[in-house]
Write an enzyme that holds these catalytic residues in place. Structure first.
Site, PDB file in Angstrom:
ATOM      1  N   SER A  60     -17.862   3.690  30.317  1.00  0.00           N
ATOM      2  CA  SER A  60     -19.184   4.293  30.149  1.00  0.00           C
ATOM      3  C   SER A  60     -19.205   5.072  28.847  1.00  0.00           C
ATOM      4  O   SER A  60     -18.209   5.131  28.128  1.00  0.00           O
ATOM      5  CB  SER A  60     -19.482   5.235  31.319  1.00  0.00           C
ATOM      6  OG  SER A  60     -18.695   6.406  31.181  1.00  0.00           O
ATOM      7  N   LYS A  61     -20.347   5.676  28.592  1.00  0.00           N
ATOM      8  CA  LYS A  61     -20.546   6.468  27.367  1.00  0.00           C
ATOM      9  C   LYS A  61     -19.420   7.492  27.151  1.00  0.00           C
ATOM     10  O   LYS A  61     -19.085   7.812  26.021  1.00  0.00           O
ATOM     11  CB  LYS A  61     -21.880   7.229  27.464  1.00  0.00           C
ATOM     12  CG  LYS A  61     -23.055   6.391  27.012  1.00  0.00           C
ATOM     13  CD  LYS A  61     -23.293   6.565  25.501  1.00  0.00           C
ATOM     14  CE  LYS A  61     -24.170   5.458  24.964  1.00  0.00           C
ATOM     15  NZ  LYS A  61     -23.688   4.909  23.706  1.00  0.00           N
ATOM     16  N   ARG A  62     -18.895   7.985  28.274  1.00  0.00           N
ATOM     17  CA  ARG A  62     -17.820   8.976  28.165  1.00  0.00           C
ATOM     18  C   ARG A  62     -16.649   8.455  27.347  1.00  0.00           C
ATOM     19  O   ARG A  62     -15.920   9.193  26.712  1.00  0.00           O
ATOM     20  CB  ARG A  62     -17.277   9.311  29.562  1.00  0.00           C
ATOM     21  CG  ARG A  62     -17.996  10.395  30.288  1.00  0.00           C
ATOM     22  CD  ARG A  62     -17.307  10.679  31.611  1.00  0.00           C
ATOM     23  NE  ARG A  62     -17.120   9.466  32.402  1.00  0.00           N
ATOM     24  CZ  ARG A  62     -15.941   8.985  32.765  1.00  0.00           C
ATOM     25  NH1 ARG A  62     -14.834   9.591  32.419  1.00  0.00           N
ATOM     26  NH2 ARG A  62     -15.857   7.883  33.486  1.00  0.00           N
TER      27      ARG A  62
END
Ligand code: GLU
Length: 534
Positions: free
Chosen positions: A259-261
């Site tokens: 994910s964006k993380r």
């Protein structure tokens, strides 16, 4: 037709609700490579039935990313094809037609339950029964005449699939997961058409896959639970069920869903960070698939001839950006200078413009350059005018950059890493001097750097020495004898004075590509400023 003679037709069906993400790109690549390896067709279909989240802009972004990756589609938006249109909003008539077929077969029924009623039932079931097991079939038993009357009276309703009673388990042989079985008696009667007449995802997908003669549905395993529902729809329509292949999830290095993380997630972000489409396609193809369990560099043509569903694993794939960097570097080392120039232009312009905008003539070294509180060099502010000028320069000087390429090729894992490596070449005498290098090399006890640079200056200014790498380097080497110093003592100060840093790509190879006057001016500048400041 038998399995072996039927033409393979696969599709990638993105919803234009955002950019093309790494996971979507991997699905697209697997479909594309499978079609190519089978001599089949790769179809692109835009699933835009969610009007609130789908935009034309996202669609364009996805198409651009697909083209950039080099995933050419045989049928789809912009190229057309015999099974079009390839955008769901333009296929509404086909869903209406399929609904009529299902009505005629008695496989669907109208449901008039309101959202409030359903929400209340759900809440009650959650409270009293410990969970909601789906729609209870209230409208399934409605008298057809009454249902007809209520429809004619304009009462809002959806259309639900009547899951056949006594249907045994829904079974299919997933090309990745193997034999799968889902009990049908726990499936509620799913909605196919909403109150506003629009099809649900499951219904539209089945209609499209069937009408487009899709033979293999290769998609993320987040859709695995949809598959038994879709099979029920195929059965109700009396249509053959395609082969399904569900692809495992992509995880970040920490084992959590990517994910964006974890950083960049869209294809465009990777493009903008200097990754090559060939490397990204190679890397993503290996997320879950392998050629032979060990080969890592798999050129497109090999991928297109060797890709197979039976070498896809159901184990989750780990996205390791370090491996991607390494792989990208391998592709950069294999590319020719003209290709590199073509792909690197934005970063070349940035490097040249940065060089133009360096204004600091020299740096007065700090007492302790390793002090973390020591002032850091100001970032170079690149002006629009410099960018404009740099662009013209880069466009007009392809041969120069093609000669620079072999000097930097080994040192680049990403195209954007050229920035900072060659900007010194364009700074003129203003070349910014790295403070640490000045202290460690030019001002070191016993370095004799001033004396050495004065001698070097005279060598480089000597018109009798051809302005070429070898003669210049040889002449500087001779200074070692004349001055009775080690080679390093001469070459390190030269590097700092000309490139501004004790670390740089091969120096004399690049010096040859610079102007004599420019290089001599740099030495003059360092001699006049660095030592005077002591
Ligand atoms: N539009 C769906 C998605 O983006 C595609 C699902 C499918 O491949 O069936 O997830």
């Amino acid at each position: 037709m038998t399995e072996t003679t039927q033409e393979v037709r696969v599709r990638f069906a993105p919803s234009p609700t955002g950019r093309l993400h790494i996971g979507g790109a991997r699905t697209a690549i697997d479909n594309w490579a499978f079609a190519r390896s089978q001599g089949g067709k790769f179809i692109l279909r835009i699933e835009d039935t969610d009007p609130e989240r789908s935009t034309e802009e996202n669609k364009q972004v996805i198409l651009r990313a697909m083209r950039w990756l080099g995933l050419d589609w045989d049928e789809g938006p912009e190229v057309g094809g015999p099974f079009g249109p390839y955008t769901q909003m333009e296929r509404m008539g086909t869903y209406a037609q399929a609904l009529e077929t299902l009505k005629a077969k008695g496989a669907v029924y109208p449901c008039f339950c309101t959202k409030e009623e359903l929400d209340a039932k759900r809440a009650k079931a959650e409270d009293e029964e410990g969970g909601y097991s789906g729609y209870d079939g209230t409208c399934r038993g409605l008298d057809p005449a009454e249902a007809k009357r209520r429809i004619e009276a304009g009462e809002p309703h959806v259309w639900r699939l009547a899951v056949p009673e006594g249907h045994g388990p829904i079974e299919f042989d997933d090309a990745v997961y193997g034999p799968m079985s889902f009990p049908a008696d726990v499936m509620d009667d799913l909605i196919l058409v909403r109150t506003d007449g629009s099809p649900t995802y499951n219904f539209a997908v089945v209609c499209d896959d069937a009408n487009m003669a899709i033979t293999h549905v290769i998609r993320g395993d987040d859709h695995l639970s949809n598959t038994p529902r879709q099979i029920l729809i195929y059965e109700a329509l009396g249509l053959p069920v395609p082969t399904f292949a569900h692809l495992s999830m992509i995880l970040g290095p920490d084992g959590k869903k990517l994910s964006k993380r974890h950083g960049a997630t869209s294809v465009e972000e990777y493009r903008d960070r200097g990754y090559l489409p060939d490397a990204l396609v190679n890397f993503l193809a290996l997320l879950g698939w392998s050629l032979d369990g060990e080969t890592t560099i798999i050129p497109r043509d090999v991928l297109c001839s060797q890709f197979s569903l039976d070498r896809i694993t159901k184990k989750d794939a780990i996205f390791d950006e370090k491996k991607l960097d390494w792989m990208n570097g391998v592709y950069i080392r294999e590319m020719d200078a003209a290709t590199w120039y073509g792909l690197s232009r934005p970063w070349l312009v940035q490097s040249v413009a940065t060089g133009y905008c360096i204004t600091q003539t020299s740096v007065v070294p700090q007492a302790n350059p390793s002090d973390p509180n020591a002032p850091q060099p100001e970032p170079v502010e690149v002006t629009a005018e410099a960018l404009h000028r740099a662009e013209a320069f880069v466009n007009a000087n392809q041969p120069l950059f093609e000669r620079i390429f072999p000097q930097v090729q080994e040192r680049l894992n990403r195209l954007d890493e050229i920035e900072g490596k060659i900007d010194f070449m364009f700074s003129g005498a203003n070349c910014r001097l790295d403070q640490k290098s000045v202290t460690k090399v030019l001002l070191k006890e016993g370095a004799r750097a001033e004396e050495i640079l004065r001698a070097v200056r005279d060598v480089l200014a000597n018109e009798a020495i051809p302005w070429q790498c070898d003669p210049l380097q040889d002449a500087c080497k001779q200074l070692c004898e004349t001055l009775d110093v080690k080679v390093k003592m001469v070459f390190q100060p030269i590097r700092v004075a000309i490139a501004g840093n004790m670390v740089s790509p091969p120096l004399f190879e690049l010096v040859e590509l610079m102007e004599r006057d420019d290089v001599v001016a740099r030495l003059d500048n360092v001699i006049a400023t660095v030592f005077a400041a002591q």
